[in-house]
Design a protein around this motif. Structure first.
Motif, PDB file in Angstrom:
ATOM      1  N   LEU A 124       0.867  -1.177   0.000  1.00 17.52           N
ATOM      2  CA  LEU A 124       0.000   0.000   0.000  1.00 17.52           C
ATOM      3  C   LEU A 124       0.902   1.224   0.000  1.00 17.52           C
ATOM      4  CD1 LEU A 124      -2.687  -1.094   2.637  1.00 17.52           C
ATOM      5  CD2 LEU A 124      -2.413  -1.774   0.237  1.00 17.52           C
ATOM      6  N   LEU A 127      -1.426   5.434   1.082  1.00 18.30           N
ATOM      7  CA  LEU A 127      -2.859   5.484   1.392  1.00 18.30           C
ATOM      8  C   LEU A 127      -3.051   6.275   2.687  1.00 18.30           C
ATOM      9  CD1 LEU A 127      -2.942   3.151  -0.728  1.00 18.30           C
ATOM     10  CD2 LEU A 127      -4.871   2.248   0.575  1.00 18.30           C
ATOM     11  N   ASN A 132      -9.776   2.799   4.651  1.00 19.71           N
ATOM     12  CA  ASN A 132      -9.278   2.027   3.514  1.00 19.71           C
ATOM     13  C   ASN A 132      -8.162   1.075   3.931  1.00 19.71           C
ATOM     14  OD1 ASN A 132     -10.957   3.002   1.466  1.00 19.71           O
ATOM     15  ND2 ASN A 132      -9.599   4.699   0.975  1.00 19.71           N
ATOM     16  N   VAL A 133      -7.216   1.585   4.695  1.00 19.12           N
ATOM     17  CA  VAL A 133      -6.091   0.750   5.129  1.00 19.12           C
ATOM     18  C   VAL A 133      -6.592  -0.418   5.976  1.00 19.12           C
ATOM     19  CG1 VAL A 133      -3.991   0.685   6.538  1.00 19.12           C
ATOM     20  CG2 VAL A 133      -4.387   2.603   4.988  1.00 19.12           C
ATOM     21  N   ILE A 136      -8.446  -3.003   3.794  1.00 18.33           N
ATOM     22  CA  ILE A 136      -7.539  -3.799   2.966  1.00 18.33           C
ATOM     23  C   ILE A 136      -6.823  -4.852   3.810  1.00 18.33           C
ATOM     24  CG2 ILE A 136      -5.470  -3.726   1.514  1.00 18.33           C
ATOM     25  CD1 ILE A 136      -6.428  -0.947   0.559  1.00 18.33           C
ATOM     26  N   LEU A 150       3.139  -1.440   4.311  1.00 22.12           N
ATOM     27  CA  LEU A 150       2.479  -0.135   4.380  1.00 22.12           C
ATOM     28  C   LEU A 150       3.543   0.942   4.232  1.00 22.12           C
ATOM     29  CD1 LEU A 150       0.410  -1.049   7.559  1.00 22.12           C
ATOM     30  CD2 LEU A 150      -0.452  -1.043   5.223  1.00 22.12           C
ATOM     31  N   CYS A 153       1.922   5.333   4.619  1.00 18.78           N
ATOM     32  CA  CYS A 153       0.463   5.328   4.787  1.00 18.78           C
ATOM     33  C   CYS A 153       0.084   5.995   6.105  1.00 18.78           C
ATOM     34  CB  CYS A 153      -0.064   3.895   4.771  1.00 18.78           C
ATOM     35  SG  CYS A 153       0.075   3.069   3.164  1.00 18.78           S
ATOM     36  N   ILE A 219      -1.013  -1.027  -4.530  1.00 18.44           N
ATOM     37  CA  ILE A 219      -2.181  -0.143  -4.521  1.00 18.44           C
ATOM     38  C   ILE A 219      -1.733   1.264  -4.135  1.00 18.44           C
ATOM     39  CG2 ILE A 219      -4.500   0.208  -3.603  1.00 18.44           C
ATOM     40  CD1 ILE A 219      -4.143  -2.492  -4.998  1.00 18.44           C
ATOM     41  N   ALA A 255      -8.650  -2.827  -4.292  1.00 20.51           N
ATOM     42  CA  ALA A 255      -7.724  -3.777  -3.678  1.00 20.51           C
ATOM     43  C   ALA A 255      -8.391  -5.127  -3.473  1.00 20.51           C
ATOM     44  CB  ALA A 255      -7.208  -3.224  -2.353  1.00 20.51           C
TER      45      ALA A 255
END
Length: 264
Positions: A124, A127, A132-133, A136, A150, A153, A219, A255
């Motif tokens: 990711l 983000l 959203n995180v 996912i 991550l 993010c 993503i 995702a």
């Protein structure tokens, strides 16, 4: 077991809980985060997380009394009864269920030794929406990913992120201390093929993509997607072709589609 009763917001433990809830820098410096609700607290306890304090209203104690031995063991008997007024002061949702806890940051580091042939990952990249995180990470748990990186993010220990994972935070290996190029280098060195998810009609359709033995879906940011520089660091470009006038999908929705296709 006799429980200590807390009735004041000025209690040091309550003040610390509120500060951990609201302040990312404090969470980082103290290496702790908060959990709100029975599901998250019980998932943490069942996952072996050594909770550093549990706060419960009388009603919550009665409702979850069958789990009290598990909670006592997980928290080394650091369970505190709190008044409804204190619960109202520390809750971050309308349905806290009257149970709150403090946990140490998770030891989920994704080292090179954990990257095996046939592994499936997600990266990711930038983000910024906690929902959203968290969603996912929940999808990653559902499809059985081997880990999530991550990169730049939002805080994975933000209370909203934690809630959005619905407990998956305790089961999915992740790493949040690397830049995007650093994560890419590790994955490339381990023979993982990176698939950049882009909004581009010329990219390969996800419906036609044949994922390699060791694969990673990348993503990008909710508003801007992946930068051209970051796409260039990946091996392939893939896209979800849309019908009608739809131009793009929410990052978590996209995702979910990509991770499902990669792991099916």
């Amino acid at each position: 077991m006799e429980f200590k009763f807390i009735t004041s917001r000025d209690n040091p433990l309550i003040k610390e809980y509120i500060k951990l809830r609201d302040n990312k820098k404090y969470r980082t410096s103290e290496q702790k985060f908060v959990l709100e609700g029975a599901r998250l607290t019980l998932d943490a306890a069942k996952s072996g997380v050594p909770l550093q304090g549990i706060f419960m209203t009388d009603e919550a104690l009665e409702k979850y009394f069958d789990d009290i031995e598990l909670l006592k063991e997980s928290s080394n008997e650091r369970i505190y009864l709190i008044s409804d007024k204190v619960a109202g002061m520390i809750e971050d949702t309308k349905n806290s269920q009257g149970i709150f806890s403090v946990a140490p940051v998770l030891d989920k580091n994704l080292g090179v030794s954990k990257i095996k042939t046939g592994s499936r990952f997600a990266v990711l990249d930038n983000l910024q929406d906690p929902g959203n995180v968290g969603t996912i990470l929940r999808v990653a748990d559902a499809v059985g990913l081997d880990g999530v990186f991550l990169c730049n993010c939002c805080d994975v220990y933000n209370p909203k992120t934690i809630r959005s994972t619905m407990g998956s935070i305790f089961r999915v290996p992740f790493r949040d201390d690397l830049s995007f190029p650093e994560a890419v280098e590790i994955l490339h060195d381990c023979g993982v093929v990176l698939y950049a998810t882009v909004v581009d009609k010329d990219a390969e359709s996800i419906r036609e993509t044949v994922f390699c033995g060791s694969s990673c879906a990348v993503i990008g940011n909710e508003g801007n997607g992946l930068s051209e520089e970051d796409v260039a660091l990946c091996n392939k470009r893939i896209t979800i072709k849309m019908n009608g006038s739809i131009e793009s999908l929410n990052a978590a929705t996209a995702a979910g589609i990509v991770l499902w296709e990669m792991t099916k």
